[in-house]
Write an enzyme that holds these catalytic residues in place. Structure first.
Site, mmCIF file in Angstrom:
data_model
loop_
_atom_site.group_PDB
_atom_site.id
_atom_site.type_symbol
_atom_site.label_atom_id
_atom_site.label_comp_id
_atom_site.label_asym_id
_atom_site.label_seq_id
_atom_site.Cartn_x
_atom_site.Cartn_y
_atom_site.Cartn_z
ATOM 1 N N LYS A 16 0.830 -1.212 0.000
ATOM 2 C CA LYS A 16 0.000 0.000 0.000
ATOM 3 C C LYS A 16 0.865 1.263 0.000
ATOM 4 C CE LYS A 16 -2.167 -1.182 3.809
ATOM 5 N NZ LYS A 16 -1.490 -2.477 4.080
ATOM 6 N N ARG A 91 -10.059 -0.503 8.565
ATOM 7 C CA ARG A 91 -9.480 -1.823 8.787
ATOM 8 C C ARG A 91 -10.515 -2.809 9.310
ATOM 9 N NH1 ARG A 91 -4.041 -0.288 9.054
ATOM 10 N NH2 ARG A 91 -2.472 -1.826 9.173
ATOM 11 N N ARG A 130 11.628 -5.243 5.012
ATOM 12 C CA ARG A 130 11.249 -3.833 4.785
ATOM 13 C C ARG A 130 12.151 -2.891 5.577
ATOM 14 N NH1 ARG A 130 5.086 -2.016 5.433
ATOM 15 N NH2 ARG A 130 5.229 -2.847 7.534
ATOM 16 N N ARG A 164 10.881 -1.078 11.154
ATOM 17 C CA ARG A 164 9.796 -0.870 12.112
ATOM 18 C C ARG A 164 9.836 -1.942 13.193
ATOM 19 N NH1 ARG A 164 4.408 0.018 8.549
ATOM 20 N NH2 ARG A 164 3.539 -1.091 10.324
ATOM 21 N N ARG A 175 -0.126 -9.486 13.721
ATOM 22 C CA ARG A 175 -0.724 -8.456 12.849
ATOM 23 C C ARG A 175 -1.450 -9.107 11.686
ATOM 24 N NH1 ARG A 175 4.076 -5.252 10.878
ATOM 25 N NH2 ARG A 175 2.622 -4.051 9.639
HETATM 26 P P1 ADP Z 1 2.090 -1.882 3.254
HETATM 27 O O1 ADP Z 1 2.082 -0.365 3.216
HETATM 28 O O2 ADP Z 1 0.903 -2.473 2.529
HETATM 29 O O3 ADP Z 1 2.268 -2.459 4.613
HETATM 30 P P2 ADP Z 1 4.692 -1.617 1.900
HETATM 31 O O4 ADP Z 1 4.389 -0.736 0.727
HETATM 32 O O5 ADP Z 1 5.402 -0.999 3.053
HETATM 33 O O6 ADP Z 1 3.341 -2.368 2.400
HETATM 34 O O7 ADP Z 1 5.510 -2.885 1.356
HETATM 35 C C1 ADP Z 1 6.003 -3.879 2.242
HETATM 36 C C2 ADP Z 1 7.405 -4.322 1.822
HETATM 37 O O8 ADP Z 1 7.334 -5.049 0.587
HETATM 38 C C3 ADP Z 1 8.359 -3.153 1.565
HETATM 39 O O9 ADP Z 1 9.649 -3.543 1.976
HETATM 40 C C4 ADP Z 1 8.291 -2.944 0.047
HETATM 41 O O10 ADP Z 1 9.514 -2.391 -0.476
HETATM 42 C C5 ADP Z 1 8.061 -4.363 -0.467
HETATM 43 N N1 ADP Z 1 7.189 -4.422 -1.642
HETATM 44 C C6 ADP Z 1 6.131 -3.623 -1.953
HETATM 45 N N2 ADP Z 1 5.548 -4.014 -3.109
HETATM 46 C C7 ADP Z 1 6.232 -5.118 -3.523
HETATM 47 C C8 ADP Z 1 6.130 -6.002 -4.667
HETATM 48 N N3 ADP Z 1 5.174 -5.831 -5.601
HETATM 49 N N4 ADP Z 1 7.020 -7.027 -4.755
HETATM 50 C C9 ADP Z 1 7.980 -7.205 -3.807
HETATM 51 N N5 ADP Z 1 8.155 -6.413 -2.729
HETATM 52 C C10 ADP Z 1 7.289 -5.381 -2.579
HETATM 53 P P1 AMP Z 2 0.356 0.159 9.124
HETATM 54 O O1 AMP Z 2 1.419 1.189 8.973
HETATM 55 O O2 AMP Z 2 -0.861 0.434 8.269
HETATM 56 O O3 AMP Z 2 0.875 -1.254 8.940
HETATM 57 O O4 AMP Z 2 -0.171 0.263 10.632
HETATM 58 C C1 AMP Z 2 0.692 0.013 11.723
HETATM 59 C C2 AMP Z 2 -0.143 -0.210 12.988
HETATM 60 O O5 AMP Z 2 -0.886 0.996 13.297
HETATM 61 C C3 AMP Z 2 -1.193 -1.314 12.895
HETATM 62 O O6 AMP Z 2 -0.652 -2.601 13.164
HETATM 63 C C4 AMP Z 2 -2.203 -0.860 13.948
HETATM 64 O O7 AMP Z 2 -1.741 -1.169 15.260
HETATM 65 C C5 AMP Z 2 -2.171 0.668 13.802
HETATM 66 N N1 AMP Z 2 -3.194 1.099 12.818
HETATM 67 C C6 AMP Z 2 -2.986 1.641 11.583
HETATM 68 N N2 AMP Z 2 -4.144 1.899 10.958
HETATM 69 C C7 AMP Z 2 -5.128 1.503 11.811
HETATM 70 C C8 AMP Z 2 -6.543 1.475 11.753
HETATM 71 N N3 AMP Z 2 -7.217 1.895 10.664
HETATM 72 N N4 AMP Z 2 -7.233 1.005 12.832
HETATM 73 C C9 AMP Z 2 -6.582 0.584 13.941
HETATM 74 N N5 AMP Z 2 -5.260 0.541 14.052
HETATM 75 C C10 AMP Z 2 -4.517 1.002 13.006
#
Ligand code: ADP
Ligand code: AMP
Length: 219
Positions: A16, A91, A130, A164, A175
């Site tokens: 995302k 969510r 990541r 993170r 998660r």
């Molecule tokens: P989210 O915001 O949904 O938690 P991220 O955008 O942070 O996900 O992506 C999670 C990890 O996977 C990051 O390290 C990112 O660089 C990697 N990533 C994102 N899209 C892809 C993809 N299509 N293929 C492989 N790795 C990816």
């Molecule tokens: P994310 O960066 O989206 O992976 O979110 C990191 C953490 O923030 C999650 O594991 C939750 O603990 C909290 N969080 C983010 N978005 C929400 C949401 N919409 N509702 C509740 N908790 C959230």
């Protein structure tokens, strides 16, 4: 369509944040990541940040009333008139219903939901690789998405990166469980409204983006 009001859905690690970066660059809309808002509040040790930390550290969701309040406040700002993209919100169904109320009161209804689908097994591996730029929040991966120049952020030129805390394996599993449980009813909710577009997120980052862009271009 004049204004793009989007929800970007997908399990943790689906991509995302990575896709959001490209979408906001191309479509000039405001990126609202509830996760980013919580991380910033934790860094600044605000009251809300300290409250959220207890949940985030365990991989649990922050209570709806806190999260809904943050989104309502952000969507009320003037810059949102150009369009917005929510990332990581809603969510669960309660949040989806809260968003219905908030967005219709503000006359900023959601007009498309992009659901990035990736098998959960793949996601667990993705999250362990990541890393993030401390200056601007851009996201990278040890195997799949390294900065073009090693040690330098592509977006802001920063040199300081971090992992993170909630990406460590024990938290990632919880998660994933928490989010998987909530995900199916949410997908059904937006499917019924005719807003859902599901994308295959298990392909190269650029190919995922091509699919998303082709949908957004048609709206
Ligand atoms: P989210 O915001 O949904 O938690 P991220 O955008 O942070 O996900 O992506 C999670 C990890 O996977 C990051 O390290 C990112 O660089 C990697 N990533 C994102 N899209 C892809 C993809 N299509 N293929 C492989 N790795 C990816
Ligand atoms: P994310 O960066 O989206 O992976 O979110 C990191 C953490 O923030 C999650 O594991 C939750 O603990 C909290 N969080 C983010 N978005 C929400 C949401 N919409 N509702 C509740 N908790 C959230």
């Amino acid at each position: 369509m004049a204004t793009l009001n989007l929800v970007l859905m997908g399990l943790p690690g689906a991509g995302k944040g990575t896709q959001a970066q490209m979408i906001v660059d191309d479509f000039d809309i405001i990126h609202i990541s509830t996760g980013d808002i919580f991380r910033s509040a934790m860094k600044n040790e605000t009251e809300m940040g300290l409250k959220a930390k207890a949940f985030i550290d365990k991989g649990e969701l922050v209570p709806d009333e806190v999260t809904d309040g943050i989104v309502k406040e952000r969507l009320s700002k003037d810059d949102i008139a150009k369009g917005y993209m929510l990332d990581g919100y809603p969510r669960n169904l309660e949040q989806a219903n809260a968003l219905e109320t908030i967005s219709s009161e503000l006359n900023r209804d959601v007009n498309a939901v992009i659901n990035i689908h990736v098998d959960p097994e793949i996601l667990v591996k993705r999250l362990s690789g990541r890393f993030i730029c401390r200056t601007c929040g851009a996201t990278y991966h040890k195997l799949y998405h390294m900065p073009k120049v090693e040690g330098t952020c592509d977006v802001c030129g920063g040199h300081d990166f971090y992992q993170r805390d909630d990406d460590k394996p024990e938290t990632v599993r919880n998660r994933m469980d928490v989010n998987m449980k909530m995900n199916t009813p949410l997908v059904d909710f937006y499917e019924e409204k005719g807003l859902l577009h599901t994308i295959n997120g298990d392909q190269d980052i650029e190919d995922v983006y091509k699919e998303i862009k082709s949908i957004l271009d048609k709206l």
